[in-house]
Structure formats: structure tokens, C-alpha cells
Design an enzyme around this catalytic site. Structure first.
Site, PDB file in Angstrom:
ATOM      1  CE  LYS A  35      -0.201  -0.529   4.992  1.00  0.00           C
ATOM      2  NZ  LYS A  35      -0.913  -1.183   6.084  1.00  0.00           N
ATOM      3  NE  ARG A 130      -6.516   0.085  12.063  1.00  0.00           N
ATOM      4  CZ  ARG A 130      -5.285  -0.020  11.565  1.00  0.00           C
ATOM      5  NH1 ARG A 130      -4.426   0.961  11.724  1.00  0.00           N
ATOM      6  NH2 ARG A 130      -4.907  -1.093  10.910  1.00  0.00           N
ATOM      7  CE1 TYR A 254      12.838  30.651   5.952  1.00  0.00           C
ATOM      8  CE2 TYR A 254      13.206  28.339   5.430  1.00  0.00           C
ATOM      9  CZ  TYR A 254      12.803  29.607   5.049  1.00  0.00           C
ATOM     10  OH  TYR A 254      12.365  29.827   3.758  1.00  0.00           O
ATOM     11  CG  MET A 302       9.360  23.169   0.528  1.00  0.00           C
ATOM     12  SD  MET A 302       8.289  24.217  -0.444  1.00  0.00           S
ATOM     13  CE  MET A 302       7.189  24.877   0.782  1.00  0.00           C
TER      14      MET A 302
HETATM   15  C1  LIG Z   1      -0.052  -2.186   6.600  1.00  0.00           C
HETATM   16  C2  LIG Z   1      -0.592  -3.500   6.993  1.00  0.00           C
HETATM   17  C3  LIG Z   1       0.262  -4.586   7.245  1.00  0.00           C
HETATM   18  C4  LIG Z   1       1.772  -4.484   7.228  1.00  0.00           C
HETATM   19  O1  LIG Z   1       2.236  -3.988   8.448  1.00  0.00           O
HETATM   20  P1  LIG Z   1       3.811  -3.816   8.721  1.00  0.00           P
HETATM   21  O2  LIG Z   1       3.880  -3.378  10.130  1.00  0.00           O
HETATM   22  O3  LIG Z   1       4.283  -2.778   7.776  1.00  0.00           O
HETATM   23  O4  LIG Z   1       4.418  -5.138   8.464  1.00  0.00           O
HETATM   24  C5  LIG Z   1      -0.326  -5.815   7.519  1.00  0.00           C
HETATM   25  N1  LIG Z   1      -1.664  -5.950   7.579  1.00  0.00           N
HETATM   26  C6  LIG Z   1      -2.510  -4.927   7.357  1.00  0.00           C
HETATM   27  C7  LIG Z   1      -3.965  -5.141   7.440  1.00  0.00           C
HETATM   28  C8  LIG Z   1      -1.999  -3.669   7.067  1.00  0.00           C
HETATM   29  O5  LIG Z   1      -2.835  -2.652   6.848  1.00  0.00           O
END
Ligand SMILES: *Cc1c(COP(=O)(O)O)cnc(C)c1O
Length: 360
Positions: A35, A130, A254, A302
């Protein structure tokens, strides 16, 4: 000359890390989590390696379709499922596997009147609070899903809240809760993220879901990636674009937050928070310049940072800089910035070109 900031992606390191997953969880299939544009690394580039995993886990329908168009044929799971009912036909047509986590998604699936052989992942909330259905609801939800014409196979997943703290009793409780769901025992099950792949082998089950470890960062605060035999995949690189001789007492950048302790040389690097280098990186954050380890001084702008060139005598305009990668761990930069490597890696912005690393 183009602006020299670049994210070099080492596919051999990605391959190595994927092999590590297979070594750690030899009995499980691997859903490589990709992702957020493969945690910022570039999804299409990484898919050359990730297509050796048993499945790929994504969020966006558009990312999944881009992989299908690139010829990736293995299972692709959408970790938040569909976001509206009108995505379901595309999910079916592209042979994607949505996670089902909420009643409204069941309602939407029930309206599909065709046989579709859709594979779904039922998400159970075992204590993270969640996404997902409660263990108590599981039986009814499963029965409802199983009765639908469009559904082919049903697998089950849950997610751990504290896997990065191996001593945490919460993980034990969540694993217990997951394993105790009677109706799930005969189904394909998945629970482990990267941290659990290392620390909680009892929850490897049928599928493991590595994310961060594939990209070579440690899921634990106290263990380095190197000690876990992970290799960094991304090197964020740039160059020195200017060198300054400044005097004792001069303020840099800055807010003038850094005051020179002596007459000295500093370098200006073409990389800043507009590229995804964290604005909160503290003075002292390691930076590699012309092959020598030195440090960030003053505030991150930046488009630029300033670095200490004491002891980096041969630095000049054009000298190579590594912000993180093989020499400077992204985990260290994250710690020095009050965050985690996940955020830095997916935060590399679109203006930074991803380029496949050529040297092994
Ligand atoms: C992002 C995610 C993972 C991977 O988690 P990591 O800590 O990066 O290994 C696994 N399962 C789900 C549902 C996720 O959203």
C-alpha cells in the site's frame, strides 16, 4: 542538470528481505503489503520482485488495476475493501480480493445477484478497535456471507495493535481471541504483520502480511534492521549544491536556530521537507556526505538542508549525499525526527524520482 534528489530503489535488497520473510515463516504463504505506493518505493518497480510473493496487499482499486495492467496475475487483496458499492464490478472483473469489515459492505454485496466467485477476506477486530467485526458477530456474518451468490472463498484476518512490543499481553490476548473463533478454524487465517513475523511465530498461521520489513526497516524501536538481517531498499540521495565558510557565532537557516561554534565550512544539500525529508529532524541527525558521516545542522527548509562539513574536507558542490539508505539508517533519521520509518518512507513526495539502483 536536473535537481539531484533521487530515491534509489535496490530491488536485490527487496528480494533479500522477501526471502527473509519466507525463512522466518516457512509454513505460511506471503501477502506482500505494498500500500501507499509500496511504502513510497514505487509500486510498479517493486512489483517486479513482489510478484514472487503469494499475494499482494494494497488499498486503492486504482493501484490494483495498475498492477493488473502491468500483467501481475497473482491474488491482490484490498485491505480496506471497497469504499462504495459501485467499485464491486471492477473488483470482480479484475479478480481482486476485498476485505469486508463493515455491515454496509455486506448489504452492498447482497445486492449482487450474479455468481461471481469473489474471494473475500473477513476482517475480525480482536482488540485493536479499528476495522472489523467482533468475534461475537463472526458466526452470523460468516453465515450471511456464505449464503451470497457472488462469494467464492472466504478467508479471515485480524490485525495486531502491539506486535512491535513482543512482551505485550495485548498481543497474547488478541492471538487467543483470534484462535478461539470456532467457525474460523476451518478457514484460511492471517494475523501477522512484520513485527509478528519476527516476534510471534505462534500467529504465523496460513498467511503472513509483511510490510515494513520488506523495505528493510526494523519494526522494533530497539532492534536495528541490520541486526534483523534486513537490507534497506530505498536510498534517498542528493548532492551538495553550495559550500559556505562561516564564522564563529553566525546563525544558520530559518530562525537562526544553529549557531556556529567556530569558523567552519558548511554545505547546502538539495533536499528538504518538500521532498519528504522530515522537517522535525534534529540538529545532529546523521547525513553521509562524500562518503563521510556528518550531521544535519539547523532547521530543515522546504528544499534544502545544511550540513556540518568539519572533517569532510574534500566536499564540494556536486559531492554525493545520502539522507538515508545503506549508510544512514532510515530508522535513525526517524528517531531523530520523533517518528517512525513508515512515515518517512511513504512521505517521500512525488517530485522525487524513483530510480532502480544499478550497483549491487
Ligand atoms: C499495513 C498493513 C500490514 C503491514 O504492516 P507492517 O507493520 O508494515 O508489516 C499488515 N496488515 C494490514 C492489514 C496492514 O494494513
Amino acid at each position: 542538470m536536473t535537481r539531484p534528489v533521487l530515491a534509489c530503489i535496490d530491488l536485490a535488497a527487496l528480494q533479500h528481505n522477501l526471502n527473509q520473510v519466507k525463512k522466518l515463516a516457512p509454513e505460511s504463504r506471503v501477502m506482500a503489503i505494498a500500500k501507499a505506493n509500496a511504502y513510497g518505493h514505487g509500486l510498479l518497480m517493486c512489483s517486479q520482485v513482489l510478484e514472487q510473493a503469494d499475494a499482494i496487499g494494497l488499498l486503492d482499486l486504482s493501484e490494483a488495476i495498475s498492477l493488473r495492467k502491468a500483467g501481475i496475475s497473482q491474488p491482490i487483496c484490498l485491505l480496506e475493501g471497497f469504499f462504495s458499492a459501485d467499485e464491486i464490478p471492477q473488483i470482480i472483473n479484475n479478480n481482486l480480493e476485498p476485505v469486508i469489515h463493515s455491515p454496509w459492505q455486506l448489504d452492498a454485496l447482497e445486492k449482487i445477484n450474479d455468481e461471481a466467485d469473489l474471494s473475500v477476506w473477513l476482517k475480525v477486530d480482536t482488540g485493536m478497535n479499528r476495522l472489523g467485526f467482533s468475534a461475537a458477530e463472526f458466526k452470523d456474518i460468516l453465515a450471511r456471507l456464505s449464503a451470497m451468490k457472488c462469494i467464492g472463498s472466504i478467508s479471515v484476518m485480524s490485525h495486531l495493535a502491539n506486535a512491535d512490543e513482543p512482551e505485550s499481553l495485548n498481543s497474547t490476548r488478541q492471538i487467543q481471541a483470534f484462535l478461539e473463533i470456532k467457525e474460523a478454524i476451518s478457514l484460511t487465517r492471517s494475523l501477522a504483520n512484520s513485527a509478528a513475523i519476527f516476534a510471534l511465530p505462534e500467529c504465523h498461521l496460513d498467511w503472513v502480511r509483511p510490510g515494513i520489513m520488506l523495505y528493510g526497516s526494523s519494526p522494533f524501536v530497539d532492534s536495528s534492521a541490520e541486526s534483523l538481517n534486513l537490507r534497506p531498499v530505498m536510498s534517498l540521495k542528493s548532492e551538495i549544491i553550495s559550500i559556505k565558510n562561516i564564522k564563529e557565532g553566525d546563525a544558520v537557516g530559518y530562525g537562526g536556530s544553529w549557531i556556529c561554534p567556530q569558523d567552519m565550512k558548511i554545505g547546502v544539500v538539495a533536499c528538504g521537507y518538500g521532498d519528504g525529508y522530515p522537517r522535525h529532524a534534529a540538529t545532529g541527525t546523521p547525513v553521509m556526505v562524500a562518503g563521510k558521516l556528518t550531521k544535519l545542522i539547523g532547521r530543515v527548509s522546504m528544499d534544502m538542508i545544511t550540513v556540518d562539513l568539519r572533517g569532510v574536507d574534500d566536499a564540494e558542490a556536486g559531492s554525493p549525499v545520502e539522507l538515508w539508505g545503506r549508510e544512514v539508517s532510515v530508522d535513525t533519521v526517524a528517531k531523530m525526527s520523533g517518528t517512525i520509518a513508515y512515515e518517512l518512507l511513504c512521505g517521500v513526495t512525488a517530485r522525487v524520482k524513483r530510480q532502480e539502483a544499478t550497483n549491487g
